[in-house]
Design an enzyme around this catalytic site. Sequence first.
Site, PDB file in Angstrom:
ATOM      1  N   HIS A  96       1.188  -1.558  -0.300  1.00 16.74           N
ATOM      2  CA  HIS A  96       0.019   0.008  -0.346  1.00 16.74           C
ATOM      3  C   HIS A  96       1.029   1.126   0.159  1.00 16.74           C
ATOM      4  CE1 HIS A  96      -2.753   2.601   1.784  1.00 16.74           C
ATOM      5  NE2 HIS A  96      -3.988   1.784   1.624  1.00 16.74           N
TER       6      HIS A  96
ATOM      7  N   ASP B 191       2.864  -4.844   7.743  1.00 22.06           N
ATOM      8  CA  ASP B 191       1.842  -3.817   7.876  1.00 22.06           C
ATOM      9  C   ASP B 191       0.139  -4.941   8.169  1.00 22.06           C
ATOM     10  OD1 ASP B 191      -0.321  -2.659   7.019  1.00 22.06           O
ATOM     11  OD2 ASP B 191       0.361  -1.774   5.124  1.00 22.06           O
TER      12      ASP B 191
ATOM     13  N   GLN C 267      -4.626  -5.348   6.918  1.00 18.22           N
ATOM     14  CA  GLN C 267      -5.619  -6.489   6.392  1.00 18.22           C
ATOM     15  C   GLN C 267      -5.537  -7.778   6.936  1.00 18.22           C
ATOM     16  OE1 GLN C 267      -7.608  -5.503   4.211  1.00 18.22           O
ATOM     17  NE2 GLN C 267      -7.066  -3.371   3.653  1.00 18.22           N
TER      18      GLN C 267
ATOM     19  N   LYS D  39     -10.275  -1.343  10.208  1.00 14.18           N
ATOM     20  CA  LYS D  39     -10.438  -2.468   9.566  1.00 14.18           C
ATOM     21  C   LYS D  39     -10.977  -3.872   9.990  1.00 14.18           C
ATOM     22  CE  LYS D  39      -6.815  -0.228   6.117  1.00 14.18           C
ATOM     23  NZ  LYS D  39      -8.217   0.195   5.120  1.00 14.18           N
TER      24      LYS D  39
ATOM     25  N   CYS E 165      -4.373   2.792  -4.050  1.00 16.38           N
ATOM     26  CA  CYS E 165      -3.477   2.574  -3.045  1.00 16.38           C
ATOM     27  C   CYS E 165      -2.066   2.323  -3.521  1.00 16.38           C
ATOM     28  CB  CYS E 165      -3.663   3.267  -1.356  1.00 16.38           C
ATOM     29  SG  CYS E 165      -4.931   4.166  -1.688  1.00 16.38           S
TER      30      CYS E 165
END
Lengths: 413, 145
Positions: free
Chosen positions: A129, A206, A209, A232, A370
């Site tokens: 991202h 990261d 998700q 999220k 993104c």
Amino acid sequence: MNAVAINRLDIEKIRTQFPVLNQQANGKPLIYLDNAATNQKPKRVIDALTKYYERDNANIHRGIHTLAERATKAYEQTRHAMQQFISAKHVEEIIFTRGVTESINLVASSYGRAFLNEGDEVIISVLEHHSNIVPWQMICEEKKATLKVIPVTDIGEIDLDAFHKLLSVKTKIVAVNHASNSLGTINPIKEIIDVAHTVGAVVLIDGAQASAHLPIDVQELDCDFYCISSHKMYGPTGTGILYGKKALLEKMPPYMGGGEMIKDVTFTKTTYNDLPYKFEAGTPNIADVVALNEAIQFINELGKENIAAHENELLSYTVKKLSAIAHVKLIGTADKKVSVQSFMIDGIHHFDIGQMLDTRGIAVRTGHHCTQPLMDRFGIEGTVRASFSVYNTKEEIDQLAEGVERIIKFMKQ
Amino acid sequence: MKSINFIQDEIINEFSLLDGDMEMTVFYVMELGQKLPEMKEALKTEDNIVKGCQSKVWMTARMEDDKIFFEADSNTAITKGLVSLLVRIFNGQSPEHILTTDLYFMHKIGMERFIGTQRSNGFASMTKQMKLYALAFKTQKEITS
Ligand SMILES: Cc1ncc(COP(=O)(O)O)c(C=O)c1O
């Protein structure tokens, strides 16, 4: 990991906990399939926000009155809940931020500024991202370090051989996502972390998700940093965490200066507070942090493995339905995926598809998500992306497929 | 030649037949786009891109007998339909008319509801671009006459 028994969830009952789902969009029942962008909030999270402002609102840590005490306790309880949620060793390894973007910027600025030198290398992947690209570009430019990028294969998996070749003693930081927001690919982060450690690099994951879908055990993973956004994972917007190993966080300089992060201030010298407060300058986002605890409990009570089982079923069903439609091309077909499916339709622009689905009450995301370098890798401008949460149903996917079929029928007539 | 307002009213009428059905409305807009005369590929240059649209929109104009004629295209079907409405309204009108007539048809057909804010902003950019062409031609005419 131990095998866990999977329980079937009562999805209809779960749906009743999400007030937002109970509405129409453009005269049709809302079908919300944009969960990778942000997912919806259960009533208990919304109630926690209201309750906080109605009963407990006070500035935390410095007060000695009853409200300040209650607010501080609630805020710190979320830190403990988050510690357990990701199996961190120490509670002070959990730092509240605005979310993944700020967490990555914090590490890039603080760790990067202190420990990157000219000629060093930072490795990311094509799947990242923009928020896991741009902060590294910025610090690399400042430090005259080099950014290296791991390529991905045609089905959207990280090319591990290429990663091995990129690694060297010059590698100081490796930053990759746990799961890709555009393609859903679950990356082999354990292997990436272990290999990166052999050359002495630190690894940032990261987890934007992953937090609502995958088990996370930062000690077992042995990652150095892990980033999460609350919004999220059924929590409020505007908060999230940076996990960092205590020893690393301790040697990192503060990121922002201000209240909360200091021990003593004089005009000649300021001494900094201990972890985690050293990295939490200013009045934090107390209400949202407090409500995030409810989102964590929501996930824990349902069981992440049960949520994942339901979402995997939805994903397989989507793949089956969409790949049966002529002119539809699926983008991102890795073996291991979270419940995200990108697709395109030959000759029809993704904006048009998104807009047409919206007329049927179906919310999907269109564009580059993104991840422009990833789109470039596939030679495309963007995709249509459907992404799922625990409250989605097969009937909703039927509607999606029907909508897609109608668009194709209309455009190809 | 039909006046700008006459054509606007025609469009309002046509859309009213769709009875507010969002899906039919969007399909109708795309159908209109399919009927837009083709723009020559050579004209789809970087210079002719209308700024402020999320989709790509190309537009050029020429003056014939004091009337302006537009050519336009877009890479997305819905936006092509939208720009086709503008071409239909403004083609063959004088620069003065284009500059002095306000567009009201989009409010009457509830366009913002079915194309959303981003595309509405893009639509405003297209309108502005057409008025800029009109202004340029008007100024040119005044200088040369
Ligand atoms: C993989 C990934 N990384 C980072 C981010 C940025 O998260 P946030 O905007 O919450 O900071 C996102 C959000 O879309 C994401 O999907």
